[in-house]
Each structure stands twice: as structure tokens, then as C-alpha cells.
Write a protein that holds these residues in place. Structure first.
Motif, PDB file in Angstrom:
ATOM      1  N   PRO A   1     -44.541  14.287 -16.165  1.00 59.36           N
ATOM      2  CA  PRO A   1     -44.223  14.076 -17.581  1.00 59.36           C
ATOM      3  C   PRO A   1     -43.648  15.311 -18.258  1.00 59.36           C
ATOM      4  CG  PRO A   1     -46.601  14.210 -17.248  1.00 59.36           C
ATOM      5  CD  PRO A   1     -45.981  14.123 -15.887  1.00 59.36           C
ATOM      6  N   ALA A   2     -43.928  16.490 -17.708  1.00 58.80           N
ATOM      7  CA  ALA A   2     -43.420  17.714 -18.334  1.00 58.80           C
ATOM      8  C   ALA A   2     -41.955  17.958 -17.991  1.00 58.80           C
ATOM      9  CB  ALA A   2     -44.258  18.916 -17.887  1.00 58.80           C
ATOM     10  N   THR A   3     -41.536  17.544 -16.782  1.00 65.15           N
ATOM     11  CA  THR A   3     -40.177  17.846 -16.331  1.00 65.15           C
ATOM     12  C   THR A   3     -39.298  16.618 -16.209  1.00 65.15           C
ATOM     13  OG1 THR A   3     -40.754  17.609 -13.990  1.00 65.15           O
ATOM     14  CG2 THR A   3     -41.042  19.794 -14.984  1.00 65.15           C
ATOM     15  N   GLY A   4     -39.913  15.432 -16.173  1.00 67.43           N
ATOM     16  CA  GLY A   4     -39.128  14.222 -15.958  1.00 67.43           C
ATOM     17  C   GLY A   4     -38.781  14.001 -14.503  1.00 67.43           C
ATOM     18  N   ARG A   5     -39.303  14.832 -13.601  1.00 67.79           N
ATOM     19  CA  ARG A   5     -38.962  14.730 -12.186  1.00 67.79           C
ATOM     20  C   ARG A   5     -40.120  14.163 -11.380  1.00 67.79           C
ATOM     21  NH1 ARG A   5     -34.609  17.969 -10.625  1.00 67.79           N
ATOM     22  NH2 ARG A   5     -33.837  19.369 -12.237  1.00 67.79           N
ATOM     23  N   GLY A   6     -39.749  13.419 -10.343  1.00 68.45           N
ATOM     24  CA  GLY A   6     -40.717  13.039  -9.340  1.00 68.45           C
ATOM     25  C   GLY A   6     -40.740  14.113  -8.275  1.00 68.45           C
ATOM     26  N   GLU A   7     -41.436  13.861  -7.192  1.00 68.95           N
ATOM     27  CA  GLU A   7     -41.497  14.862  -6.126  1.00 68.95           C
ATOM     28  C   GLU A   7     -40.150  15.042  -5.462  1.00 68.95           C
ATOM     29  OE1 GLU A   7     -44.545  13.727  -3.441  1.00 68.95           O
ATOM     30  OE2 GLU A   7     -46.106  13.708  -4.944  1.00 68.95           O
ATOM     31  N   SER A   8     -39.320  13.978  -5.405  1.00 73.73           N
ATOM     32  CA  SER A   8     -38.060  14.054  -4.690  1.00 73.73           C
ATOM     33  C   SER A   8     -36.850  14.137  -5.594  1.00 73.73           C
ATOM     34  CB  SER A   8     -37.910  12.828  -3.779  1.00 73.73           C
ATOM     35  OG  SER A   8     -38.967  12.766  -2.857  1.00 73.73           O
ATOM     36  N   GLY A   9     -36.975  13.843  -6.849  1.00 73.21           N
ATOM     37  CA  GLY A   9     -35.812  13.861  -7.723  1.00 73.21           C
ATOM     38  C   GLY A   9     -36.175  13.426  -9.116  1.00 73.21           C
ATOM     39  N   PRO A  10     -35.196  13.463 -10.025  1.00 69.11           N
ATOM     40  CA  PRO A  10     -35.468  13.105 -11.413  1.00 69.11           C
ATOM     41  C   PRO A  10     -35.778  11.633 -11.559  1.00 69.11           C
ATOM     42  CG  PRO A  10     -33.130  13.437 -11.061  1.00 69.11           C
ATOM     43  CD  PRO A  10     -33.803  13.837  -9.798  1.00 69.11           C
ATOM     44  N   ALA A  11     -36.533  11.304 -12.591  1.00 71.53           N
ATOM     45  CA  ALA A  11     -36.972   9.926 -12.789  1.00 71.53           C
ATOM     46  C   ALA A  11     -35.821   8.973 -13.068  1.00 71.53           C
ATOM     47  CB  ALA A  11     -37.979   9.882 -13.940  1.00 71.53           C
ATOM     48  N   ALA A  12     -34.678   9.499 -13.502  1.00 74.30           N
ATOM     49  CA  ALA A  12     -33.529   8.641 -13.798  1.00 74.30           C
ATOM     50  C   ALA A  12     -32.873   8.081 -12.547  1.00 74.30           C
ATOM     51  CB  ALA A  12     -32.500   9.413 -14.616  1.00 74.30           C
ATOM     52  N   TYR A  13     -33.284   8.559 -11.379  1.00 75.78           N
ATOM     53  CA  TYR A  13     -32.655   8.166 -10.122  1.00 75.78           C
ATOM     54  C   TYR A  13     -33.632   7.401  -9.225  1.00 75.78           C
ATOM     55  CZ  TYR A  13     -28.860  11.476 -11.106  1.00 75.78           C
ATOM     56  OH  TYR A  13     -27.804  12.144 -11.672  1.00 75.78           O
ATOM     57  N   ARG A  14     -33.072   6.537  -8.414  1.00 82.44           N
ATOM     58  CA  ARG A  14     -33.814   5.996  -7.291  1.00 82.44           C
ATOM     59  C   ARG A  14     -33.475   6.866  -6.088  1.00 82.44           C
ATOM     60  NH1 ARG A  14     -33.760  -0.092  -4.550  1.00 82.44           N
ATOM     61  NH2 ARG A  14     -35.228   0.441  -2.891  1.00 82.44           N
ATOM     62  N   VAL A  15     -34.463   7.356  -5.377  1.00 77.66           N
ATOM     63  CA  VAL A  15     -34.269   8.302  -4.288  1.00 77.66           C
ATOM     64  C   VAL A  15     -34.418   7.600  -2.941  1.00 77.66           C
ATOM     65  CG1 VAL A  15     -35.060  10.454  -3.243  1.00 77.66           C
ATOM     66  CG2 VAL A  15     -35.082  10.191  -5.736  1.00 77.66           C
ATOM     67  N   PHE A  16     -33.390   7.740  -2.100  1.00 76.55           N
ATOM     68  CA  PHE A  16     -33.373   7.124  -0.778  1.00 76.55           C
ATOM     69  C   PHE A  16     -33.482   8.197   0.299  1.00 76.55           C
ATOM     70  CE2 PHE A  16     -31.084   4.309  -3.572  1.00 76.55           C
ATOM     71  CZ  PHE A  16     -31.437   3.030  -3.165  1.00 76.55           C
ATOM     72  N   GLY A  17     -34.354   7.972   1.270  1.00 79.15           N
ATOM     73  CA  GLY A  17     -34.320   8.769   2.473  1.00 79.15           C
ATOM     74  C   GLY A  17     -33.105   8.366   3.289  1.00 79.15           C
ATOM     75  N   ARG A  18     -32.771   9.169   4.266  1.00 75.86           N
ATOM     76  CA  ARG A  18     -31.549   8.919   5.030  1.00 75.86           C
ATOM     77  C   ARG A  18     -31.574   7.560   5.729  1.00 75.86           C
ATOM     78  NH1 ARG A  18     -27.583  12.648   7.801  1.00 75.86           N
ATOM     79  NH2 ARG A  18     -26.664  11.406   9.459  1.00 75.86           N
ATOM     80  N   ALA A  19     -32.676   7.226   6.370  1.00 76.62           N
ATOM     81  CA  ALA A  19     -32.749   5.952   7.099  1.00 76.62           C
ATOM     82  C   ALA A  19     -32.651   4.763   6.144  1.00 76.62           C
ATOM     83  CB  ALA A  19     -34.041   5.885   7.907  1.00 76.62           C
ATOM     84  N   GLU A  20     -33.311   4.865   5.000  1.00 76.41           N
ATOM     85  CA  GLU A  20     -33.266   3.781   4.013  1.00 76.41           C
ATOM     86  C   GLU A  20     -31.846   3.589   3.492  1.00 76.41           C
ATOM     87  OE1 GLU A  20     -35.571   2.499  -0.134  1.00 76.41           O
ATOM     88  OE2 GLU A  20     -35.688   4.563   0.616  1.00 76.41           O
TER      89      GLU A  20
END
Length: 318
Positions: free
Chosen positions: A6-25
Motif C-alpha cells: 500500500p505504501a508503494t503501489g507495487r507487488g513483489e513482482s511489479g506495480p499493481a497496475a500490471y498483470r505480471v507473467f512468468g516466462r512460461a505463462e
């Protein structure tokens, strides 16, 4: 995706505005898109230090090309609606893709490969690629303004000319020209132009294409239908920059016309020190002050690992 901080707007892998995909996905989203590039084709598209493989093309570029093919079709549909409403002939404007990222991160190779793959789709065979280097002010202007040490920073570009070019392309003008830049002489080539003839897609690649400017009536990104930021850890980009500099010292710098000819015979330790100084005083500053802050304006972020391979893809939520 992990919950955002909540302080940065980021998840562990990227900002909350994005859906983050691993390479295989991400690779699974290729569906049945065929691989149309050969190993020979790829050899001609690689950068000096890029180790891009056909596997990378299949798992990263083909899903992206499928997404963009769908996006182009949707954009054309909207264009038809507007032209029909206005009672004019339907002429779809070029679909413009902006590609941003640091020096030495591999965005030029990314742009060339994307151009080659998109041009193999029958729906949009005409794909042009323009780099922002041609919109740098000539060396004589930069020297007169004391900007040679800030080459690549926003103020070193002729933004009016850049915006004029993008505006003309988006307006569907039949013939639009862009200046040509020589990496050998490190300057604009007098009298040379790159001609764009109403392409289906225009890829516009450069350091600061997602840059904002206070009070500016138009930005380059205002003309983009899609944008990609090629990203990597700072220490990896610095290493890739050094590798490229040392390779160029043994090749391009040996030519008398090279702007960097004076470095051609430096011992390894001295050449390394020069490259690290240029990186630290110019390119790293530009990255941190101007380029990296624009990352989250991109529709997609391609995160590379230390081996130059894509590790994550961030796709902005609609």
C-alpha cells in the motif's frame, strides 16, 4: 499476482497496475502462432552483444506479436467507426508502437526482431522502424549549447521535429521523412533521410519516447497505440554496456571516421575505466533521472535477467 504494497503501489513482482507473467505463462499465450523466423534471419537481427535465440523468439516475441495483431485489428475497427460517422473514406492510420529503455539494454534488437515478426503477419505486412537517434540535434548544435555531455538526455533532441514526424505519420500522410543518424560518426548524416510510406505499423524506438514534459502540448507517447519498456537490473545493464564498449573498441572504433577512434588502442584497464566513466557520468544519470521514471507509463514491461533472457512480462491492466 501478489498483493500490492500500500505504501508503494507495487507487488513483489511489479506495480499493481500490471498483470505480471512468468516466462512460461507468457509463452503459453503464443497459442498456434507459427515461428516465421529462421536461425539465419535471427543472426542478421541480433545486436553486438545480444544472445537472442529462436527459443526466445518463440516464447516471448510470438505471444507479443499475437497480442499486437489483435490490437491492430481492434484499432482499425475503431477507425472505421469514426470514418463512417464522419462520412469520409476509410483509411486506417498506422498503428504506432513505442519502445523505450536504457542504453545497452537491448531495445534496438528487440525492435528489429519485432519488426521482422510483425511484417510476416498477412494483416500488416508493411512495418517501418524509426529510431529517435535521428532526432538528436547535430553535434555542432550540441557543442554550441554545451550538451555533448548530456547527449541522449531529453534536451538533446529536437522534440518539435520528432512530434512533427509522428503527427504526419499518424495523420496518414503518404510520404514522411526522418533524419538519419550515424553511430560511427556519432552525428546526424547531412542530406540523408529515411522515408516512411504510410506503413501498417510504425515502431518508434528510443531512450526517452515515454518522456513527459511540463507544459508541452503534445508528447511523443500521445501518438502511440502500444508501448514497451525493455528493463533489467542496473548492474546488468552496466555490464552489458562495458561488454559492448570493449567490443566496439576492437571493431568500429578502429575506423578513422569513428568519433571514438581516439580510444582504439587503449589498454584493457584504461578502456574499461573510460567505459565505466561514460556509463556513470552520462548513461546511468540519464537512466535514473529520465528513462526509468517513465517505465510505468508503458503498456508492457519486458524484464530481462542477467543472461539477457526475458524473465517477466508486465502487461498493463485495461
Amino acid at each position: 499476482m501478489p498483493p500490492a504494497d500500500p505504501a508503494t503501489g507495487r507487488g513483489e513482482s511489479g506495480p499493481a497496475a500490471y498483470r505480471v507473467f512468468g516466462r512460461a505463462e507468457w509463452a503459453a499465450l503464443r497459442a498456434s502462432t507459427p515461428l516465421s523466423l529462421s536461425a539465419e534471419d535471427l543472426e542478421g537481427l541480433r545486436g553486438l552483444t545480444d544472445r537472442l535465440s529462436l527459443e526466445e523468439v518463440a516464447e516471448v516475441f510470438l505471444p507479443l506479436s499475437r497480442l499486437l495483431n489483435l490490437q491492430v485489428a481492434a484499432a482499425r475497427g475503431l477507425g472505421v467507426v469514426q470514418d463512417t460517422f464522419l462520412g469520409r473514406q476509410v483509411v486506417p492510420p498506422p498503428y504506432i508502437i513505442g519502445i523505450a529503455g536504457s542504453v545497452a539494454v537491448g531495445k534496438s534488437t528487440f525492435a528489429r526482431v519485432l519488426q521482422a515478426i510483425l511484417a510476416r503477419w498477412p494483416d500488416h505486412p508493411s512495418v517501418a522502424l524509426i529510431t529517435t537517434d535521428g532526432f538528436l540535434y547535430p553535434t555542432r548544435v550540441l557543442e554550441a549549447r554545451g550538451l555533448m555531455g548530456r547527449k541522449g538526455f531529453p534536451e538533446s533532441y529536437d522534440l518539435r521535429k520528432m512530434i512533427g514526424f509522428l503527427s504526419a505519420v499518424k495523420a496518414g500522410e503518404e510520404v514522411v521523412s526522418a533524419p538519419v543518424y550515424s553511430h560511427l560518426t556519432y552525428d546526424i548524416v547531412p542530406g540523408q533521410k529515411q522515408i516512411v510510406r504510410r506503413p501498417d505499423i510504425l515502431i518508434f524506438e528510443g531512450l526517452n519516447v515515454l518522456q513527459t514534459a511540463a507544459g508541452a502540448p503534445l508528447l511523443a507517447s500521445d501518438f502511440f497505440d502500444f508501448s514497451v519498456y525493455v528493463d533489467a537490473a542496473e548492474e546488468d545493464i552496466a555490464r552489458w554496456y562495458l561488454e559492448r564498449f570493449l567490443l566496439l573498441q576492437r571493431t568500429a572504433f578502429q575506423q578513422p571516421r569513428s568519433y571514438f577512434h581516439r580510444y582504439k588502442d587503449l589498454p584493457l584497464a584504461e578502456a574499461t575505466a573510460v567505459a565505466q566513466r561514460i556509463w556513470r557520468e552520462i548513461n546511468l544519470r540519464n537512466l535514473n533521472e529520465n528513462i526509468l521514471p517513465t517505465r510505468e507509463r508503458a503498456r508492457m514491461v519486458l524484464r530481462k535477467g542477467a543472461d539477457h533472457r526475458a524473465q517477466e512480462i508486465w502487461l498493463r491492466r485495461m
